[in-house]
Design a protein around this motif. Structure first.
Motif, PDB file in Angstrom:
ATOM      1  N   ILE A 121     -25.961  -8.693  29.283  1.00  0.00           N
ATOM      2  CA  ILE A 121     -24.625  -8.422  28.726  1.00  0.00           C
ATOM      3  C   ILE A 121     -23.903  -9.722  28.412  1.00  0.00           C
ATOM      4  O   ILE A 121     -23.266  -9.854  27.353  1.00  0.00           O
ATOM      5  CB  ILE A 121     -23.809  -7.547  29.697  1.00  0.00           C
ATOM      6  N   MET A 122     -24.003 -10.701  29.290  1.00  0.00           N
ATOM      7  CA  MET A 122     -23.354 -11.995  29.030  1.00  0.00           C
ATOM      8  C   MET A 122     -23.974 -12.697  27.833  1.00  0.00           C
ATOM      9  O   MET A 122     -23.275 -13.362  27.070  1.00  0.00           O
ATOM     10  CB  MET A 122     -23.426 -12.888  30.268  1.00  0.00           C
ATOM     11  N   GLY A 123     -25.284 -12.536  27.647  1.00  0.00           N
ATOM     12  CA  GLY A 123     -25.931 -13.090  26.466  1.00  0.00           C
ATOM     13  C   GLY A 123     -25.409 -12.454  25.192  1.00  0.00           C
ATOM     14  O   GLY A 123     -25.172 -13.138  24.192  1.00  0.00           O
ATOM     15  N   VAL A 124     -25.216 -11.156  25.206  1.00  0.00           N
ATOM     16  CA  VAL A 124     -24.678 -10.452  24.036  1.00  0.00           C
ATOM     17  C   VAL A 124     -23.264 -10.923  23.740  1.00  0.00           C
ATOM     18  O   VAL A 124     -22.920 -11.233  22.596  1.00  0.00           O
ATOM     19  CB  VAL A 124     -24.703  -8.921  24.248  1.00  0.00           C
ATOM     20  N   ILE A 125     -22.441 -11.006  24.771  1.00  0.00           N
ATOM     21  CA  ILE A 125     -21.052 -11.440  24.576  1.00  0.00           C
ATOM     22  C   ILE A 125     -21.008 -12.874  24.057  1.00  0.00           C
ATOM     23  O   ILE A 125     -20.289 -13.177  23.101  1.00  0.00           O
ATOM     24  CB  ILE A 125     -20.255 -11.302  25.890  1.00  0.00           C
ATOM     25  N   THR A 126     -21.787 -13.750  24.667  1.00  0.00           N
ATOM     26  CA  THR A 126     -21.805 -15.155  24.246  1.00  0.00           C
ATOM     27  C   THR A 126     -22.302 -15.293  22.817  1.00  0.00           C
ATOM     28  O   THR A 126     -21.734 -16.040  22.021  1.00  0.00           O
ATOM     29  CB  THR A 126     -22.697 -15.985  25.188  1.00  0.00           C
ATOM     30  N   GLY A 127     -23.366 -14.580  22.474  1.00  0.00           N
ATOM     31  CA  GLY A 127     -23.934 -14.680  21.135  1.00  0.00           C
ATOM     32  C   GLY A 127     -23.019 -14.131  20.060  1.00  0.00           C
ATOM     33  O   GLY A 127     -22.852 -14.739  18.996  1.00  0.00           O
ATOM     34  N   CYS A 128     -22.401 -12.997  20.326  1.00  0.00           N
ATOM     35  CA  CYS A 128     -21.605 -12.321  19.292  1.00  0.00           C
ATOM     36  C   CYS A 128     -20.187 -12.864  19.151  1.00  0.00           C
ATOM     37  O   CYS A 128     -19.628 -12.858  18.056  1.00  0.00           O
ATOM     38  CB  CYS A 128     -21.543 -10.826  19.590  1.00  0.00           C
ATOM     39  N   PHE A 129     -19.614 -13.331  20.246  1.00  0.00           N
ATOM     40  CA  PHE A 129     -18.205 -13.695  20.234  1.00  0.00           C
ATOM     41  C   PHE A 129     -17.901 -14.857  19.292  1.00  0.00           C
ATOM     42  O   PHE A 129     -16.876 -14.846  18.609  1.00  0.00           O
ATOM     43  CB  PHE A 129     -17.725 -14.010  21.643  1.00  0.00           C
ATOM     44  N   GLY A 130     -18.773 -15.849  19.250  1.00  0.00           N
ATOM     45  CA  GLY A 130     -18.538 -16.988  18.360  1.00  0.00           C
ATOM     46  C   GLY A 130     -18.502 -16.579  16.895  1.00  0.00           C
ATOM     47  O   GLY A 130     -17.653 -17.036  16.127  1.00  0.00           O
ATOM     48  N   GLY A 131     -19.413 -15.694  16.511  1.00  0.00           N
ATOM     49  CA  GLY A 131     -19.430 -15.212  15.130  1.00  0.00           C
ATOM     50  C   GLY A 131     -18.204 -14.381  14.791  1.00  0.00           C
ATOM     51  O   GLY A 131     -17.665 -14.460  13.684  1.00  0.00           O
ATOM     52  N   VAL A 132     -17.739 -13.598  15.752  1.00  0.00           N
ATOM     53  CA  VAL A 132     -16.542 -12.784  15.529  1.00  0.00           C
ATOM     54  C   VAL A 132     -15.326 -13.696  15.333  1.00  0.00           C
ATOM     55  O   VAL A 132     -14.529 -13.491  14.408  1.00  0.00           O
ATOM     56  CB  VAL A 132     -16.317 -11.801  16.697  1.00  0.00           C
ATOM     57  N   ILE A 133     -15.194 -14.704  16.180  1.00  0.00           N
ATOM     58  CA  ILE A 133     -14.071 -15.642  16.039  1.00  0.00           C
ATOM     59  C   ILE A 133     -14.127 -16.340  14.684  1.00  0.00           C
ATOM     60  O   ILE A 133     -13.121 -16.461  13.991  1.00  0.00           O
ATOM     61  CB  ILE A 133     -14.063 -16.673  17.184  1.00  0.00           C
ATOM     62  N   ARG A 134     -15.321 -16.809  14.299  1.00  0.00           N
ATOM     63  CA  ARG A 134     -15.465 -17.487  13.011  1.00  0.00           C
ATOM     64  C   ARG A 134     -15.029 -16.587  11.863  1.00  0.00           C
ATOM     65  O   ARG A 134     -14.266 -16.995  10.995  1.00  0.00           O
ATOM     66  CB  ARG A 134     -16.934 -17.894  12.820  1.00  0.00           C
ATOM     67  N   ASP A 135     -15.502 -15.337  11.870  1.00  0.00           N
ATOM     68  CA  ASP A 135     -15.183 -14.427  10.774  1.00  0.00           C
ATOM     69  C   ASP A 135     -13.704 -14.063  10.753  1.00  0.00           C
ATOM     70  O   ASP A 135     -13.095 -13.987   9.682  1.00  0.00           O
ATOM     71  CB  ASP A 135     -16.038 -13.161  10.881  1.00  0.00           C
ATOM     72  N   VAL A 136     -13.103 -13.849  11.912  1.00  0.00           N
ATOM     73  CA  VAL A 136     -11.684 -13.508  11.968  1.00  0.00           C
ATOM     74  C   VAL A 136     -10.834 -14.674  11.471  1.00  0.00           C
ATOM     75  O   VAL A 136      -9.902 -14.488  10.688  1.00  0.00           O
ATOM     76  CB  VAL A 136     -11.278 -13.089  13.405  1.00  0.00           C
ATOM     77  N   LEU A 137     -11.162 -15.899  11.907  1.00  0.00           N
ATOM     78  CA  LEU A 137     -10.400 -17.067  11.451  1.00  0.00           C
ATOM     79  C   LEU A 137     -10.574 -17.315   9.959  1.00  0.00           C
ATOM     80  O   LEU A 137      -9.668 -17.811   9.297  1.00  0.00           O
ATOM     81  CB  LEU A 137     -10.802 -18.307  12.244  1.00  0.00           C
ATOM     82  N   ALA A 138     -11.733 -16.941   9.414  1.00  0.00           N
ATOM     83  CA  ALA A 138     -11.971 -17.104   7.981  1.00  0.00           C
ATOM     84  C   ALA A 138     -11.389 -15.952   7.168  1.00  0.00           C
ATOM     85  O   ALA A 138     -11.410 -15.989   5.943  1.00  0.00           O
ATOM     86  CB  ALA A 138     -13.469 -17.213   7.718  1.00  0.00           C
ATOM     87  N   GLY A 139     -10.886 -14.933   7.858  1.00  0.00           N
ATOM     88  CA  GLY A 139     -10.303 -13.797   7.149  1.00  0.00           C
ATOM     89  C   GLY A 139     -11.337 -12.809   6.637  1.00  0.00           C
ATOM     90  O   GLY A 139     -11.053 -12.039   5.732  1.00  0.00           O
ATOM     91  N   ASN A 140     -12.529 -12.831   7.205  1.00  0.00           N
ATOM     92  CA  ASN A 140     -13.599 -11.923   6.795  1.00  0.00           C
ATOM     93  C   ASN A 140     -13.800 -10.845   7.840  1.00  0.00           C
ATOM     94  O   ASN A 140     -13.433 -11.008   9.001  1.00  0.00           O
ATOM     95  CB  ASN A 140     -14.914 -12.685   6.614  1.00  0.00           C
TER      96      ASN A 140
END
Length: 133
Positions: free
Chosen positions: A51-70
């Motif tokens: 579960i921690m691997g999933v959170i760590t792997g996915c969270f960075g991409g989510v932050i990137r996309d949200v900050l980019a407005g995607n």
């Protein structure tokens, strides 16, 4: 002519969407396995490490996309978090079977990366439950 020249320069500098998705797949594989490894080093059980691997792997991409407005890639439908789960399972099983940490990490990263690249190439998705009208 200045507008045309600027437009051509910007077009040459832009990175294709496919290249960004491949780079994201590499990052996803790396951080998912690193998250699982750190959780296991902290003494967490295998399920928690996955579960921690999933959170760590996915969270960075989510932050990137949200900050980019995607819209986050996690929410677009193609396999994303599932690939982290598979990589985490491979990592925890490999460690449980006594493989060297580095070999377990490489196997888990290859699993995550190959599943994500396959999902991108063949548009693999999971069935989404919908209530009947």
């Amino acid at each position: 002519s200045v507008f045309v020249t600027t437009r051509l320069i910007n077009k040459q500098r832009s990175i294709s969407l496919n290249a960004l998705q491949v780079a994201d797949a590499f990052g996803l594989a790396f951080f998912a396995v690193m998250g699982a490894q750190k959780a296991m080093l902290a003494g967490m059980p295998d399920t928690t490490a996955i579960i921690m691997g999933v959170i760590t792997g996915c969270f960075g991409g989510v932050i990137r996309d949200v900050l980019a407005g995607n819209m986050p890639m996690l929410l677009k439908g193609e396999l994303y978090a599932i690939t982290c789960i598979a990589g985490g399972i491979v990592y925890t099983l490999s460690i449980s079977l006594g493989l060297v940490t580095e070999m377990a990490m490489v196997l888990a990263m290859l699993m995550t990366l190959s599943l994500r690249l396959a999902a991108m190439k063949w548009h693999l998705t999971l069935h989404v439950f919908k209530y009947p009208d």
